[in-house]
Design a protein around this motif. Structure first.
Motif, short mmCIF file in Angstrom:
data_model
loop_
_atom_site.label_atom_id
_atom_site.label_comp_id
_atom_site.label_asym_id
_atom_site.label_seq_id
_atom_site.Cartn_x
_atom_site.Cartn_y
_atom_site.Cartn_z
N THR A 54 29.63 49.51 37.80
CA THR A 54 29.39 48.26 37.74
C THR A 54 30.77 47.54 38.36
O THR A 54 31.75 47.72 38.39
CB THR A 54 29.71 47.48 36.07
N LEU A 55 30.28 46.62 39.38
CA LEU A 55 31.47 45.98 40.20
C LEU A 55 31.39 44.12 39.90
O LEU A 55 30.27 43.87 40.03
CB LEU A 55 31.05 46.13 41.45
N THR A 56 32.40 43.93 39.58
CA THR A 56 32.43 42.63 39.35
C THR A 56 33.66 41.79 40.50
O THR A 56 34.71 42.15 40.53
CB THR A 56 33.17 42.13 38.02
N VAL A 57 32.91 40.82 41.17
CA VAL A 57 33.95 39.93 42.02
C VAL A 57 34.07 38.73 41.52
O VAL A 57 33.13 37.84 41.19
CB VAL A 57 33.32 40.14 43.58
N ILE A 58 35.41 38.37 41.66
CA ILE A 58 35.71 36.87 41.12
C ILE A 58 36.10 36.31 42.16
O ILE A 58 37.36 36.63 42.69
CB ILE A 58 36.69 36.95 39.95
N ALA A 59 35.69 35.10 42.83
CA ALA A 59 36.38 34.34 44.02
C ALA A 59 36.70 33.29 43.31
O ALA A 59 36.30 32.36 42.49
CB ALA A 59 35.11 34.05 44.94
N THR A 60 37.90 32.93 43.95
CA THR A 60 38.42 31.25 43.43
C THR A 60 38.43 30.43 44.93
O THR A 60 39.16 30.91 45.81
CB THR A 60 39.75 31.56 42.74
#
Length: 469
Positions: A54-60
């Motif tokens: 599982t890959l999670t990407v969090i962009a701010t």
């Protein structure tokens, strides 16, 4: 490297960070593997091994009104799917309003020495010693007229966390659960009997199927005599598994912000929180520690989403030991960096394990031997919240409630529905036994790292009779 070439987990993290055009980026790659055994009527029925990613990407994104965040998680992401995933997170951030929990991304945490190594994996080999011993337990049960049902599950998750601020962190989390039911067919004029036992383990090396079968056989023996009891308040011995299920719900309900806003059992009348209040007459201490032997968890925060007790902006924040309650006194509530600022309380990330100690040395069996008249429970299930202001919970007993008289178990009684608040229950407990690692039955899909004592409660509220088994 070709975009279609297979990438290792740390390479996926690095590539996603390279692709990011956001002001900030957090990437979490979770490599999962699991192995399981199932059995029924004293025979193995199925077994299997699984793998997953599982890959999670969090962009701010920083805007004129504040910082916004976007989170996208997907399974089985390949190299050529990576850029669309990153762009989706960035689009989610740009389309969102300012994040209330926005904080600068964490910096200054040393790189994990094994960040670039291959993920750890479990396999059927984890059962190499356990499976033959289980077969011997089947034979013993068969000769004793018992049927064993159950399952053993082991999983291993390697988490790789990287951020645009330079964090490169890695943690391997093993976890194993064993649940076993024994059933005894109804004799002439009698009733079918059932009993349950469970264990939590890191690797199954410390699990003894023969000991579990002995425990189940003893409980089936207790159930040969059936006693019907009405609803009411009874002196009750809560085993470690039941104590764990209640206190897990309590820590899940211990968000500092909710308490400060007057919405929970930890809210002080007139404003503020109950931090500093005495909650228990016994010297009960509740703590979490990522380095507790046998109950280890990640020494840094991993947040796939923001909520009441976690923030994606806190990813990578170092996690140390937290004393939630010290000798009966409430010491901490769960905070993020944002909610800590709002409430004036120290930062205290959500618990990854729970250890309750009351200084007692007696086992559950020894506590029963010192009981004049009371109930001995096996476990609780179907726990639900009734009133958040008092943390009143309701639920059912399951797989054996036993009547103790003059230090001896004299029979099995009917099941009950209970109504109790764990916070109130701690204030009324009159004895805590020896702390031992336990498997929370109700919450084992979510939380398995617990060590609890048995508790004696003089007036546990069995609110109604249940027909459940």
């Amino acid at each position: 490297m070709s975009p279609r070439s297979p990438l290792k987990p740390h390479e996926i993290v690095e590539r996603a960070l390279e692709l990011s055009t956001a002001d900030g980026c957090v990437v979490i790659a979770d490599e999962h593997s699991s192995a399981n055994l199932r059995w029924a009527r004293n025979a193995l029925t199925t077994n299997g091994v699984t793998r997953g990613r599982t890959l999670t990407v969090i962009a701010t994104v920083d805007g004129a009104e504040g910082t916004a965040s976007g989170v996208v998680s997907r399974s089985a992401v390949t190299a050529d799917e990576l850029e669309p995933l990153v762009r989706a997170a960035e689009a989610a951030a740009r389309g969102a309003g300012p994040a209330e929990d926005a904080q600068p991304l964490v910096t200054g945490v040393p790189v994990s020495a094994h960040f670039t190594e291959a993920p750890a994996e479990t396999s059927s080999e984890v059962f190499a010693g356990f499976a033959p011993a289980l077969g011997e337990a089947f034979a013993r049960a068969r000769s004793g007229g018992r049927e064993l049902y159950g399952f053993a599950h082991h999983e291993l998750t390697s988490t790789y966390l990287g951020t645009s601020t330079g964090l490169r962190l890695r943690h391997d989390q093993p976890g194993g659960t064993l649940e076993m039911n024994a059933k005894s067919p109804a004799a002439s004029g009698g009733h079918e009997r059932s009993a349950w036992a469970g264990r939590a383990t890191a690797d199954f090396a410390d699990v003894d199927p023969a000991a579990l079968d002995d425990e189940l056989a003893r409980r089936l023996g207790w159930a040969e005599r059936r006693v019907e009891l009405p609803a009411g308040r009874y002196e009750t011995l809560l085993p470690p598994t039941a104590v764990a299920d209640l206190l897990i719900y309590q820590i899940w309900s211990a968000a500092a912000r909710d308490a400060a806003e007057g919405r929970t059992v930890f809210s002080r009348q007139g404003g503020g929180t109950r931090v500093g209040d005495t909650l228990a007459r016994l010297p009960l201490s509740l703590r979490s520690d990522p380095r507790e032997p046998g109950l280890e968890y990640a020494p840094f925060l991993v947040a796939h989403a923001s909520g009441d007790t976690q923030s994606v902006f806190d990813n990578g924040l170092p996690v140390g030991a937290t004393q939630w309650m010290r000798e009966g006194r409430l010491e901490h509530l769960v905070t993020t960096r944002h909610s800590a600022g709002l409430t004036g309380l120290p930062v205290a990330p959500a618990a990854g394990n729970l250890i309750l100690d009351g200084g007692g040395e007696r086992s559950l069996e020894e506590m029963a031997a010192a009981t004049e008249r009371g109930l001995l429970l096996t476990c609780l299930w179907y726990i639900r919240e009734v009133d958040p202001a008092t943390l009143l919970l309701t639920g059912l007993t399951r797989d054996g409630v036993y009547l103790v008289e003059d230090g001896e178990v004299v029979g099995e009684v009917n099941n009950f529905r209970f109504n109790e608040s764990p916070v109130d229950l701690l204030s009324r407990a009159t004895e805590a036994g020896r702390t031992e690692q336990t498997l929370p039955r109700e919450w084992s899909d979510y939380f398995t790292l617990a060590a609890m004592p048995a508790l004696r409660v003089p007036d546990f509220n069995m609110s109604s009779v249940s027909q459940g088994v």
